[in-house]
Design an enzyme around this catalytic site. Structure first.
Site, PDB file in Angstrom:
ATOM      1  CB  SER A  14      -7.513  -8.477  -0.096  1.00  0.00           C
ATOM      2  OG  SER A  14      -8.614  -7.764   0.546  1.00  0.00           O
ATOM      3  CE  LYS A  57     -14.158  -1.297  -6.341  1.00  0.00           C
ATOM      4  NZ  LYS A  57     -13.255   0.061  -5.859  1.00  0.00           N
ATOM      5  CB  ALA A 122     -11.779   2.328  -8.799  1.00  0.00           C
ATOM      6  CE1 TYR A 194      -4.818  -3.718  -0.039  1.00  0.00           C
ATOM      7  CE2 TYR A 194      -6.262  -2.493  -1.515  1.00  0.00           C
ATOM      8  CZ  TYR A 194      -6.327  -3.532  -0.842  1.00  0.00           C
ATOM      9  OH  TYR A 194      -6.834  -4.761  -0.958  1.00  0.00           O
TER      10      TYR A 194
END
Length: 396
Positions: A14, A57, A122, A194
């Site tokens: 992260s 999530k 997501a 990412y």
């Protein structure tokens, strides 16, 4: 001052503390937890709010006192804010982040057939955005779904592919959920991963001339909106752009390529010292590992062996972030190395006139004319690099 954090199962990849630290001055932690501890964590008054990532999530929705209309419609939360009265409200700022990613990359789903890889939280957000922006079809690919990784190529007319799975994410760099070349009508590929900055999926698409991007823009943009919810203050768009640039610059490796003797080690060490980064010389790492010099490796074990361990060392080093890395002159001889250094790197070609190149202790440079070596490698140096440095000035 209340503190905030990111909740997830595995968070070693992260960048969130770095990003939130640029938007605001509150304390921000990485909080790895198992699902059975989620409720205790969420209810802890020690925190003013959280971001939420894989795999929670969806789960965290049931732990909130209130859920925003958008998050409820999507069925996924990635931001939780504790109000002054202690109640928890869930939001979906990934929606804003994915909109921003589409805008930045210029990829429009309107009227397009879109494949969404993955069915988690997501994925639900991505599906909602694609439908809201007028995609003609939004098809979800999952391991056990109607469309899965066995029959996905029946949809080879897909025009946009979005990866929402963790396949290819650090530390499992180099993996890809699908083979892009099997989608001949594909015109856009987005990967929400990412770290690395460019996954194999993205690099494969770029190789084919397909517009492609990783998920850093989405990450930073959703963090901006989350920060606004945490603090109650608006953040200017210009600040978002600046934070994005800073995060990319700080996390990408600066990787030097070029002819043997071009000065990559000297320039790399100077660059690292000036920028406060760690410097790694691939040849020096190989020598330390093997317990012998590069000429000795060539003489005793041959060039093929050296190229093999060179690639292995690149994989070990380039998976990291924020380094300055000097490579050997022949790194471009193995196409696999391109994907390794491009995944997390800004690649810089160090150019130096052939008559100024040092050849002592360089087995390949001593075994054949420099002109021949350069002719064999110059196109690779050019196509692999983002820009070049002219290193022909005499140095003190």
């Amino acid at each position: 001052m209340r503190k905030f954090g990111l909740i997830g199962k595995k968070l070693g990849h992260s960048y969130s503390p770095l990003i939130h630290g640029k938007f605001a001055d509150y304390e921000y932690e990485l909080i790895e937890t198992e699902e059975d501890n989620l409720m205790t964590l969420i209810e802890s008054e020690e925190y003013g709010g959280f971001n939420v990532t894989i795999p929670y999530k969806k789960t965290v929705m049931d732990l909130c006192d209130e859920v925003s209309e958008r998050a409820r419609n999507i069925g996924s939360i990635n931001t939780v804010v504790r109000s002054r009265d202690g109640k928890l409200k869930g939001y979906n700022t990934d929606y804003d982040g994915f909109i921003y990613l589409l805008e930045k990359t210029g990829i429009s789903p309107e009227g397009k057939k879109c494949l969404v890889l993955g069915s988690g939280g997501a994925s639900l957000t991505v599906q909602a955005v694609l439908r809201d922006l007028g995609a003609s079809q939004v098809l979800v690919v999952s391991r056990s779904g109607e469309i899965n990784y066995e029959n996905v190529y029946e949809h080879d007319d897909a025009q946009i592919i979005i990866n929402t799975t963790p396949v290819g994410m650090y530390p499992e760099n180099g993996k890809t959920p699908v083979t892009v070349s099997r989608f001949p009508k594909c015109e856009g590929v987005l990967d929400l991963i990412y770290n690395p900055n460019r996954t194999k999926l993205v690099l494969d698409a770029m190789d084919l001339g397909i517009h492609a991007s990783g998920g850093l823009e989405m990450l930073v943009a959703q963090a901006k909106v989350a920060c606004e919810l945490f603090t109650g203050f608006d953040i200017e768009e210009e600040v978002l752009e600046n934070v994005l640039d800073e995060v990319r610059r700080e996390t990408l490796n600066a990787i030097l390529i070029g002819m043997p003797g071009a000065g990559k080690t000297t320039l790399g060490a100077e660059m690292a010292e000036r920028q406060g980064r760690e410097f790694v010389d691939i040849d020096e790492e190989i020598e330390a590992q093997e317990g012998m010099s590069i000429p000795e490796i060539f003489a005793s074990k041959g060039e093929a062996y050296f190229r093999k361990i060179e690639t292995e060392m690149l994989e070990k080093v380039c998976i990291r972030n924020g380094l300055v890395i000097a490579t050997g002159g022949g790194v471009v001889k193995n196409r696999k190395n391109y994907y390794i250094i491009r995944q997390n790197g800004t690649v810089i070609w160090v150019k130096r006139n052939l008559d100024k190149l040092a050849t002592d202790g360089r087995p390949v440079s001593m075994s054949m004319p420099l002109e021949q070596i350069y002719e064999e490698r110059k196109e690779a140096y050019k196509s692999w690099s983002d820009y070049f440095i002219n290193n022909n000035e005499e140095r003190d």
